[in-house]
Design an enzyme around this catalytic site. Structure first.
Site, PDB file in Angstrom:
ATOM      1  N   LYS A 106       0.723  -1.280  -0.203  1.00  7.77           N
ATOM      2  CA  LYS A 106       0.190  -0.350  -0.542  1.00  7.77           C
ATOM      3  C   LYS A 106       0.570   1.701   0.343  1.00  7.77           C
ATOM      4  O   LYS A 106       1.760   1.439   0.905  1.00  7.77           O
ATOM      5  CB  LYS A 106      -0.693  -0.407   0.980  1.00  7.77           C
ATOM      6  CG  LYS A 106      -2.028   0.602   1.157  1.00  7.77           C
ATOM      7  CD  LYS A 106      -2.659   1.194   2.392  1.00  7.77           C
ATOM      8  CE  LYS A 106      -4.095   2.077   2.464  1.00  7.77           C
ATOM      9  NZ  LYS A 106      -3.810   3.767   2.023  1.00  7.77           N
ATOM     10  N   GLU A 121      -1.150   4.813  -7.937  1.00  6.06           N
ATOM     11  CA  GLU A 121      -0.760   5.880  -7.039  1.00  6.06           C
ATOM     12  C   GLU A 121       0.518   6.658  -7.607  1.00  6.06           C
ATOM     13  O   GLU A 121       1.341   5.815  -7.792  1.00  6.06           O
ATOM     14  CB  GLU A 121      -0.265   5.320  -5.881  1.00  6.06           C
ATOM     15  CG  GLU A 121      -0.191   6.276  -4.394  1.00  6.06           C
ATOM     16  CD  GLU A 121      -2.107   6.222  -4.038  1.00  6.06           C
ATOM     17  OE1 GLU A 121      -3.059   5.365  -4.084  1.00  6.06           O
ATOM     18  OE2 GLU A 121      -1.519   7.085  -2.186  1.00  6.06           O
TER      19      GLU A 121
HETATM   20  P1  AMP Z   1      -7.137   5.258   2.383  1.00  3.84           P
HETATM   21  O1  AMP Z   1      -6.799   6.060   1.735  1.00  3.84           O
HETATM   22  O2  AMP Z   1      -6.269   4.813   3.878  1.00  3.84           O
HETATM   23  O3  AMP Z   1      -8.641   4.268   2.672  1.00  3.84           O
HETATM   24  O4  AMP Z   1      -6.375   3.632   1.377  1.00  3.84           O
HETATM   25  C1  AMP Z   1      -7.134   3.557   0.272  1.00  3.84           C
HETATM   26  C2  AMP Z   1      -6.165   4.196  -1.114  1.00  3.84           C
HETATM   27  O5  AMP Z   1      -4.383   3.796  -1.131  1.00  3.84           O
HETATM   28  C3  AMP Z   1      -6.418   3.447  -2.424  1.00  3.84           C
HETATM   29  O6  AMP Z   1      -6.764   4.977  -2.551  1.00  3.84           O
HETATM   30  C4  AMP Z   1      -5.243   4.620  -2.830  1.00  3.84           C
HETATM   31  O7  AMP Z   1      -4.703   5.758  -2.822  1.00  3.84           O
HETATM   32  C5  AMP Z   1      -4.341   3.832  -2.014  1.00  3.84           C
HETATM   33  N1  AMP Z   1      -3.431   2.988  -2.038  1.00  3.84           N
HETATM   34  C6  AMP Z   1      -2.167   2.555  -1.844  1.00  3.84           C
HETATM   35  N2  AMP Z   1      -1.283   1.334  -2.667  1.00  3.84           N
HETATM   36  C7  AMP Z   1      -2.703   1.093  -3.178  1.00  3.84           C
HETATM   37  C8  AMP Z   1      -2.650  -0.557  -4.267  1.00  3.84           C
HETATM   38  N3  AMP Z   1      -1.439  -1.142  -4.281  1.00  3.84           N
HETATM   39  N4  AMP Z   1      -3.965  -0.633  -4.886  1.00  3.84           N
HETATM   40  C9  AMP Z   1      -4.627   0.247  -4.203  1.00  3.84           C
HETATM   41  N5  AMP Z   1      -5.259   1.275  -3.541  1.00  3.84           N
HETATM   42  C10 AMP Z   1      -3.793   1.803  -3.495  1.00  3.84           C
END
Ligand code: AMP
Length: 569
Positions: free
Chosen positions: A240, A288
């Site tokens: 992530k 990202e």
């Molecule tokens: P959050 O912003 O904490 O709700 O977490 C989700 C976000 O993680 C997504 O909207 C992406 O911006 C980010 N993200 C980072 N790495 C990944 C990945 N490998 N696959 C999907 N989303 C990712």
């Protein structure tokens, strides 16, 4: 044929709000939609979906301060009366209806209102935009003003649960619900979907290159055990990355980049755009943007300096180099891939050989397969060692669901889950912060959109951020009590904390231990903050001892024991 009266829309909205029966709501909506002229269908369906404008990427650009100014102009109410109305209702629409009580039904049409919102969105000068909104309100009856204002505020609040509008569109035009949902997913626009349904052309729905669609979202997971339970024994585990979400559209060398809130950010990342433009063909990537140097992800904070810049200088690009980490392929060569399983989308993505084609400016997310909780835990540590935030665990059979927080993607972060909350009250700080509004009371939402306070935080932001926020909070102050002021719910913050406790101190019935602000989430809207059900779920997970906690020692992660104490303390 002539456009319908806006009074009819207001009446429909009242009818829908007045019944709690899903079927009655759907039938009322369907009957109304079926009777509309095709020109009115687009705006009406968009309004019902909570947006003033038809285009997914379009913004009205009328903040709380401007909307209040417009209401003051239209009603002649003094500041005092305006604040009192807002405090009575906590809803801009209800406050508008209150202040304009007694105004008779108008001749305002749906087309005129749609044109009014469009004019507001394309007018740059703030006072002109305020003037245009005031003009709409001035012409409206109280009942119409209620909905004019609610639409402008971005939320109708008439109890339209997710999916109900799609059902109504299907019923109105005798179309299958599956076909309506599919069209909405591909076009991203309720207005276009409704027009296709009316014309019997839902099968023609397709993704449009150059027009962003909503991003698929992830569901927070408590730990690796839960992840394996949910995803089954073939979990696809990606790092992530901590950066900003971006959708890249490539149309034969013409590149456009969109952010999570569907803003066009093409000009802000010229190096990515130029690298992508070398790749022939048509495709849409999801990924990202992360700060990256010499094969290493850099801290998110360094990206912060590029975020505010519309056009970065060469010096800034050099100082904060960025790569796009691609993890999904939504379209390629005339074929939409959203309905294909992730397994196939990833294969298509890799066939583009992006890292080679872009000189390393577009990379692929680190991907591994795991079939046990132990393996997921080990990958979590590895991801952290690569300076990433945690893991995104995906089901390889899952389809891409725009705008949905599905079970196809689960996120596992470093600390105890963070919560996205909205600031509802602010206070002057102490000591060297006494001249700035630095203490923030924040809230989560209920299913029905009611905001309930859950905590107060005064750490985590930089002095520059606090200074900028002080100015903003002054503008959106609703009521000034001296030390404390209530503010319009506009600023979304991500809050980290050590524990959740039941507490009578805040209206949510919960309180957070050691809350600190992780960052300001300008990419999230009020509708996207965490809800009370999510807080309850986290509380339950914590009570069963199944939550990850960062102890703060070199980012090492430990578990809370069932007693709630930190293991190893
Ligand atoms: P959050 O912003 O904490 O709700 O977490 C989700 C976000 O993680 C997504 O909207 C992406 O911006 C980010 N993200 C980072 N790495 C990944 C990945 N490998 N696959 C999907 N989303 C990712």
């Amino acid at each position: 044929m002539a456009s319908s009266l806006f009074a009819g829309f207001a009446k429909l909205a009242d009818t829908v709000a007045a019944t709690s029966s899903k079927i009655a709501k759907r039938d009322a909506l369907a009957a109304y939609l079926a009777g509309l002229e095709v020109e009115d269908l687009g705006p009406v369906v968009s309004w019902l979906g909570g947006s003033a404008l038809e285009g997914v990427a379009e913004r009205l650009g009328l903040g709380w301060a401007q909307a209040s100014a417009a209401l003051a102009m239209a009603s002649g109410a003094e500041e005092e009366a305006l604040r009192a109305a807002w405090l009575r209702h906590s809803d801009f629409g209800d406050a508008a209806a209150d202040l304009l009580a007694g105004r008779p039904t108008s001749r305002l049409t749906v087309a005129e209102v749609a044109a009014g919102y469009r004019a507001i969105s394309v007018t740059r000068k703030t006072d002109k935009r305020v003037g245009l909104m005031a003009e709409l309100l001035r012409r409206a009856s109280a009942a119409e003003a209620r909905y004019l204002a609610k639409i402008a505020a971005g939320e109708l609040r008439i109890g339209l649960r997710e999916g109900l509008l799609e059902e109504a569109v299907a019923a109105a035009f005798d179309a299958s619900l599956t076909a309506v949902r599919r069209a909405l997913m591909l076009t991203g626009e309720a207005a276009e979907t409704a027009r296709l349904a009316r014309a019997g052309h839902l099968a023609d729905a397709a993704l449009h290159l150059g027009r962003p669609i909503r991003f698929m979202l992830a569901t927070p997971a408590a730990d690796a055990v839960e992840i394996i339970r949910r995803v089954g024994d073939e979990a696809w585990v990606e790092d992530k990355y901590d950066g900003i979400r971006a959708q890249l559209h490539a149309l034969d060398g013409q590149i456009q980049l969109f952010s999570r809130d569907l803003k066009n950010i093409t000009a802000a990342f010229p190096e990515i755009v130029s690298a992508a433009s070398a790749i022939p063909g048509r495709f849409v990537l999801d990924g990202e943007l992360v700060p990256y140097r010499s094969g290493q992800v850099m801290d998110f904070a360094s990206l912060q300096t590029r975020l505010g810049r519309v056009r970065p200088s060469a010096e800034l690009i050099d100082r904060v180099p960025v790569v796009l980490v691609a993890f999904d392929l939504l379209h390629h060569g005339g074929v939409d891939h959203l309905e294909h399983p992730l397994r196939d989308r990833r294969a298509g993505l890799e066939s583009l050989r992006l890292p080679e084609a872009t000189g390393g400016l577009i990379l692929y997310s680190h991907l591994e397969r795991a079939s046990s909780a132990e393996a997921v835990d080990a990958l979590f540590d590895e991801a952290r060692a690569r300076h990433n935030e945690g893991l995104m665990v995906k089901d390889p059979t899952s389809v891409y669901q725009p705008g949905r927080r599905g079970m196809g993607w689960l996120k596992l972060k470093k600390a105890l889950a963070t919560l996205d909350c909205v600031v509802v009250g602010v206070e002057w700080g102490h000591g060297k912060r006494r001249a700035v509004l630095s203490d923030y009371t924040f809230a989560v939402r209920t299913d029905g959109g009611v905001l309930l306070t859950i905590g107060k935080a005064f750490t985590g932001l930089t002095d520059a951020e606090i200074a900028a926020l002080t100015e903003h909070f002054t503008e959106i102050t609703v009521e000034d009590f001296g030390r404390y002021r209530t503010v319009a719910p506009e600023v979304i913050i991500e809050v980290a904390f050590d524990r959740i406790m039941r507490s009578g101190r805040h209206r949510s019935g919960f309180a957070l231990r050691f809350p600190r602000i992780v960052r300001i989430r300008t990419d999230k809207s009020l509708a996207e903050i965490d809800d009370l059900a999510g807080v309850e779920a986290l509380f339950m997970a914590q009570a069963s001892g199944r939550i990850l906690l960062a102890t703060g020692r070199d980012g090492e992660v430990e578990r809370i024991a069932a007693t709630g104490e930190l293991a190893g303390g």
